[in-house]
Enzyme design. Structure first.
Site, PDB file in Angstrom:
ATOM      1  N   HIS A  71     -19.970  93.949 -11.572  1.00  0.00           N
ATOM      2  CA  HIS A  71     -18.962  92.846 -11.866  1.00  0.00           C
ATOM      3  C   HIS A  71     -19.495  91.369 -12.205  1.00  0.00           C
ATOM      4  O   HIS A  71     -18.854  90.648 -12.560  1.00  0.00           O
ATOM      5  CB  HIS A  71     -17.981  92.568 -10.851  1.00  0.00           C
ATOM      6  CG  HIS A  71     -17.167  93.952 -10.490  1.00  0.00           C
ATOM      7  ND1 HIS A  71     -17.471  95.106  -9.529  1.00  0.00           N
ATOM      8  CD2 HIS A  71     -16.187  94.385 -11.202  1.00  0.00           C
ATOM      9  CE1 HIS A  71     -16.819  95.719  -9.461  1.00  0.00           C
ATOM     10  NE2 HIS A  71     -15.728  95.897 -10.595  1.00  0.00           N
ATOM     11  N   GLU A 123     -15.304  89.491 -10.854  1.00  0.00           N
ATOM     12  CA  GLU A 123     -15.722  89.545 -12.344  1.00  0.00           C
ATOM     13  C   GLU A 123     -15.178  87.924 -12.673  1.00  0.00           C
ATOM     14  O   GLU A 123     -16.028  87.022 -13.169  1.00  0.00           O
ATOM     15  CB  GLU A 123     -15.246  90.197 -13.174  1.00  0.00           C
ATOM     16  CG  GLU A 123     -15.717  90.104 -14.597  1.00  0.00           C
ATOM     17  CD  GLU A 123     -14.803  91.262 -15.733  1.00  0.00           C
ATOM     18  OE1 GLU A 123     -14.801  90.602 -16.738  1.00  0.00           O
ATOM     19  OE2 GLU A 123     -14.692  92.178 -15.401  1.00  0.00           O
TER      20      GLU A 123
END
Length: 260
Positions: A71, A123
């Site tokens: 991520h 993310e």
């Protein structure tokens, strides 16, 4: 009993890449750390722990080698890793790295960035660190007016919209958020709005098959689509309402982003 696995079941290429390379690193190192969960998968995490991977939340706990999860992480983490003399194995998904690159590039050009996704998702936390000071995270349609108000307060008239690659709410809803944000920006500010190729990159197409692409155009217009993976032209004609649909052949999965 026969068990049939769905054709589209399995990891996306970013996750597969991260898991495969982590297993390779385990064979090379006696001690290896991973900053946060490598992927959001309980079984995978437990398996890696059993193989010796140590998952940590603070990079200062690491020694020797540190894995950056799929991520991605905040920009500052790379600096901290260097200061701690850590060997970094960056397994951030290529699509996420592409997002970081675009965010940093357009931030330096003076764009205001709308970042659509889940604010607490790893993310988005990582991506926002590449956006500079002028950005706003849009999680749902209700956030759009707040985002526009924030934008107006800056006086910036250039807008970039980026989306979380793993935004797993309905794709249509995500598209509606983007569209609404753009309409508000364009109507309220006469802003220069730019949609990068990343918006298309965020779609994950099933490999080695034919997929439907559709949209709207002028009534009876001819629509042409040229994928970068084969440079082949696919075309169709929109109906009287401007609606069109066509099929595009997809390639074998790869690690380089494509464009349409």
């Amino acid at each position: 009993m026969q068990i049939i696995v769905g054709k589209t079941a399995g990891f996306c290429f970013g996750v597969e890449n991260a898991v495969t390379k982590t297993l390779e690193e385990i064979d090379k190192s006696k001690e290896i750390y991973c900053l946060g969960e490598l992927v959001h998968n309980k079984e995978v995490t437990e398996d890696l722990i059993s193989k010796g991977v140590k998952f940590i939340d603070n990079i200062e706990e690491a020694k020797g080698k540190i894995i950056i999860r799929s991520h991605g992480v905040k920009k500052e983490i790379y600096t901290k890793a260097r200061n701690l003399n850590l060997e970094v194995v960056d397994l951030t998904c290529p699509k996420v790295l592409h997002t970081h690159k675009i965010a940093e590039e357009y931030s330096s050009k003076g764009y205001y960035i709308f970042l659509t996704g889940q604010a607490e998702h790893p993310e988005i936390i990582g991506t926002q660190s590449f956006c500079g000071e002028n950005y706003y995270i849009i999680e749902n349609e209700e956030d759009v007016p707040k985002a526009i108000k924030k934008l107006k307060g800056t006086g910036i008239n250039k807008v970039l919209v980026l989306s979380q690659t793993t935004f797993n709410k309905l794709l249509m809803k995500a598209r509606n958020i983007l569209t609404t944000a753009l309409i508000f920006a364009a109507m309220g500010l006469n802003a220069k709005v730019k949609l990068p190729s990343l918006i298309g990159d965020n779609m994950i197409l099933q490999q080695q098959t034919s997929v439907n692409l559709w949209g709207e155009a002028s009534p009876n217009a001819t629509v042409k689509v040229i994928p970068s993976w084969n440079n082949k032209e696919y075309s169709c004609k929109a109906n009287k309402k401007g609606e069109w649909i066509l099929k595009v052949e997809t390639p074998e999965a790869g690690y380089t982003p494509y464009s349409l």
